[in-house]
Design an enzyme around this catalytic site. Structure first.
Site, PDB file in Angstrom:
ATOM      1  N   ARG A 196     -12.722   0.449  -6.592  1.00  0.00           N
ATOM      2  CA  ARG A 196     -12.376   0.293  -5.181  1.00  0.00           C
ATOM      3  C   ARG A 196     -11.729   1.567  -4.631  1.00  0.00           C
ATOM      4  NH1 ARG A 196      -9.894  -5.140  -3.211  1.00  0.00           N
ATOM      5  NH2 ARG A 196      -8.667  -4.633  -1.409  1.00  0.00           N
ATOM      6  N   CYS A 205       0.830  -1.214   0.000  1.00  0.00           N
ATOM      7  CA  CYS A 205       0.000   0.000   0.000  1.00  0.00           C
ATOM      8  C   CYS A 205       0.856   1.251   0.000  1.00  0.00           C
ATOM      9  CB  CYS A 205      -0.852   0.077   1.260  1.00  0.00           C
ATOM     10  SG  CYS A 205      -1.947  -1.301   1.447  1.00  0.00           S
TER      11      CYS A 205
HETATM   12  P1  XMP Z   1      -0.701  -7.179   3.425  1.00  0.00           P
HETATM   13  O1  XMP Z   1       0.104  -6.355   4.379  1.00  0.00           O
HETATM   14  O2  XMP Z   1      -1.273  -8.415   4.067  1.00  0.00           O
HETATM   15  O3  XMP Z   1      -1.940  -6.253   3.027  1.00  0.00           O
HETATM   16  O4  XMP Z   1       0.072  -7.493   2.179  1.00  0.00           O
HETATM   17  C1  XMP Z   1      -3.017  -6.711   2.262  1.00  0.00           C
HETATM   18  C2  XMP Z   1      -4.153  -5.691   2.312  1.00  0.00           C
HETATM   19  O5  XMP Z   1      -3.734  -4.459   1.700  1.00  0.00           O
HETATM   20  C3  XMP Z   1      -4.881  -3.777   1.179  1.00  0.00           C
HETATM   21  N1  XMP Z   1      -4.569  -3.378  -0.207  1.00  0.00           N
HETATM   22  C4  XMP Z   1      -4.174  -2.142  -0.564  1.00  0.00           C
HETATM   23  N2  XMP Z   1      -4.074  -0.995   0.145  1.00  0.00           N
HETATM   24  N3  XMP Z   1      -3.290   0.125  -1.791  1.00  0.00           N
HETATM   25  C5  XMP Z   1      -3.640   0.157  -0.477  1.00  0.00           C
HETATM   26  O6  XMP Z   1      -3.530   1.202   0.151  1.00  0.00           O
HETATM   27  C6  XMP Z   1      -3.380  -1.000  -2.564  1.00  0.00           C
HETATM   28  O7  XMP Z   1      -3.036  -0.984  -3.743  1.00  0.00           O
HETATM   29  C7  XMP Z   1      -3.846  -2.173  -1.926  1.00  0.00           C
HETATM   30  N4  XMP Z   1      -4.091  -3.436  -2.376  1.00  0.00           N
HETATM   31  C8  XMP Z   1      -4.516  -4.137  -1.304  1.00  0.00           C
HETATM   32  C9  XMP Z   1      -6.048  -4.724   1.268  1.00  0.00           C
HETATM   33  O8  XMP Z   1      -6.842  -4.294   2.354  1.00  0.00           O
HETATM   34  C10 XMP Z   1      -5.381  -6.069   1.521  1.00  0.00           C
HETATM   35  O9  XMP Z   1      -6.217  -6.967   2.211  1.00  0.00           O
END
Ligand code: XMP
Length: 521
Positions: free
Chosen positions: A440, A345
């Site tokens: 999203r 993120c």
């Molecule tokens: P982890 O830390 O487990 O996080 O790899 C997965 C979660 O990240 C969120 N997610 C995003 N958040 N930009 C964001 O700010 C993105 O591009 C993005 N893609 C996923 C999502 O909640 C996921 O479960």
């Protein structure tokens, strides 16, 4: 032995329950590594701890872990592996709606142990073709059912002929012909297909593969003896698969608050699609967006609640008590908490917005308790200790990065300088948004419009299977619960005592002043 009153009250001055602790730090956002949990008198052995969690009526998990609805994390293969371990997978929505319906069907129709779509050979292929395929896809097996153009079983290509010396021979010349291949009709699988296959292997010494066919003799699946033996061993496992009332594996799917060409919520399309998912047996829908405390998400949740009164709904993401209260008021049963903690993120960097995860969870938990909903700690979890800390406030955790390197995650293995990786990308990264997830983040999928991506594309080193990753995580969670004397997750929430960790304390927490040996853990 329990301690004296005096030492208890001394501990209480340092190790605080959530309310006292987080309110004392209301001026600073805290995340997992900022705190540690105090050990407490325990009569609980880690192996005896229970990890069951009910997220909504009709949605209970045997372990409180959910794989993220991301296009490099959860499709049917991941969701099957998660449910078999007692957890849950949420199928992502970066695919045509029809495909998402099929993905859910695959999970709901999964017969454990039966490989429903085995890799096949055709009679006119060369054995060399099969060898190249094995190498390219890194298959650990080399026996292939042989089918004709209509999927009719022609025979079996046994592993002892899939050798380089026969590379130029045709499959048709080397196969064991249909008449000599043992098969079972699909309708004879019975109520317990594993027991049926197990009996077959006992009754046929030396046969390690059993093919399943339909009434037209088309290939419908394959059992292998090693799978069956492993499953029978695992039946005694502590954490049973997560199943619905008809004994099918649990499966969730994500949708977004899709808008039509006029920028309005596309009510008809969302309702029709969720209706299709429900028909296929989906157990929970997740309205999954970056900003859940918003009109579009609220309207979507309200509309789905009205149309499907009994369907468990997850909605998110939020990082405030008001956000949880809003979504709960709209009809969500569980609220996802997390804005910007994820490993891919960049929301906090790009938008300057988001809250470190433990502070966000604390606020969310206060509202969730009041509104009788659950919360899911979404993103930023890199180790089992983070999960223990998250579960002191949340009912379940959601992880993307931890599972993205597993063979069950979508995508090919890539080799770079002798190391193996899989792609992992944020759903807010530019390529993912172009593939469908733009809504999203409140954008359109139009590639010409100016949007700031809120996620990156990355690589994860290939990891062990979901079974292995979860086994490590569960071991860690149970260990944490043992230290706190918590026999189950509600005791963990009740008993947790927090203290802030200094930067030196953080360094002390990880291996230090040693050269660490890789032991394969
Ligand atoms: P982890 O830390 O487990 O996080 O790899 C997965 C979660 O990240 C969120 N997610 C995003 N958040 N930009 C964001 O700010 C993105 O591009 C993005 N893609 C996923 C999502 O909640 C996921 O479960």
């Amino acid at each position: 032995m329990a301690a004296t009153k005096e030492s208890d009250s001394l501990d209480e001055q340092f190790y605080k329950p959530a309310d006292a602790f987080f309110r004392a730090y209301s001026h600073i956002g805290l995340t997992y590594d900022d705190v540690t949990l105090a050990t407490l008198y325990s009569e609980v052995l880690p192996k005896d701890t229970q990890l069951g969690a009910t997220l909504a009526e009709g949605l209970s998990l045997n372990i409180p872990v959910i794989s993220s609805d991301m296009d490099t994390v959860t499709e049917s293969r991941m969701a099957i592996a998660m449910a078999l371990n007692g957890a849950l997978g949420l199928i992502h929505y970066n695919m045509p709606e029809r495909e998402q319906l099929s993905e859910v069907s695959r999970v709901k129709n999964h017969v454990h142990g039966l490989i429903q779509e085995p890799i096949r050979a055709t009679p006119d292929q060369l054995i060399g073709d099969m060898l190249s395929l094995i190498e390219k896809k890194r298959f650990a097996f080399s026996t292939f059912p042989v089918v004709d153009g209509q999927g009719k079983l022609m025979g079996l290509l046994p592993s002892h002929v899939v050798k380089h010396r026969y590379a130029n021979s045709k499959v048709a010349e080397a196969l064991t012909p249909r008449a000599q291949v043992h098969t079972l009709n699909k309708k004879d699988l019975g109520h317990d297909p594993i027991a049926t296959a197990d009996r077959f292997f006992t009754d046929h010494p030396g046969i390690h593969k059993l093919l399943v066919v339909d009434d037209q003799d088309r290939l419908a699946g394959l059992f292998t003896m090693s799978d069956i033996e492993r499953i029978i061993q695992e039946r005694n496992a502590q954490f049973k698969p997560a199943r619905d009332s008809s004994f099918r594996l649990l499966c969730g799917a994500a949708v977004s608050a899709t808008r039509n060409a006029f920028g309005e919520l596309d009510r008809q399309r969302i309702l029709a699609h969720v209706g299709g998912l429900v028909e296929r047996g989906m157990d929970v829908v997740a309205v999954s967006t970056a900003h859940g405390h918003s009109r579009g998400v609220g309207d979507t949740v309200r509309m789905l609640r009205e149309a499907f009164p009994k369907l468990p709904i997850i909605a998110g993401n939020v990082t405030s008590a008001a956000g949880v209260e809003f979504l709960a008021g709209c009809g969500a049963n569980a609220v996802k908490v997390g804005q910007g903690p994820g490993s891919i993120c960049t929301t906090r960097i790009v938008a300057g917005v988001g809250i470190p995860q433990l502070t966000a969870l604390y606020l969310a938990e206060k509202a969730a308790r009041k509104m009788h909903v659950s919360i899911i700690a979404d993103g930023g979890i890199t180790k089992s200790g983070d999960i223990v800390k998250a579960l002191t406030l949340a009912n379940a955790v959601m992880c993307g990065g931890l599972f993205a390197g597993c063979p069950e995650a979508p995508g090919e293995v890539i080799e770079i300088s002798g190391k193996l990786y899989k792609r992992y990308r944020g759903m807010g990264s530019l390529p993912a948004m172009k593939a469908g997830s733009a809504a999203r983040y409140g954008h359109t999928a139009d590639p010409t419009s100016k949007v700031a991506p809120e996620g990156v594309e990355a690589l994860k080193e290939v990891s062990g299977s979901v079974d292995r990753v979860l086994a490590q995580l569960i071991g860690g969670i149970q260990s944490g619960m043992g230290y706190l004397g918590a026999a189950n997750l509600s005791q963990l929430r009740e008993k947790a005592r927090f203290i802030r960790v200094s930067p030196a304390g953080q360094r002390e927490a990880a291996p230090h002043d040693v050269v660490e040996l890789k032991t394969g853990n």
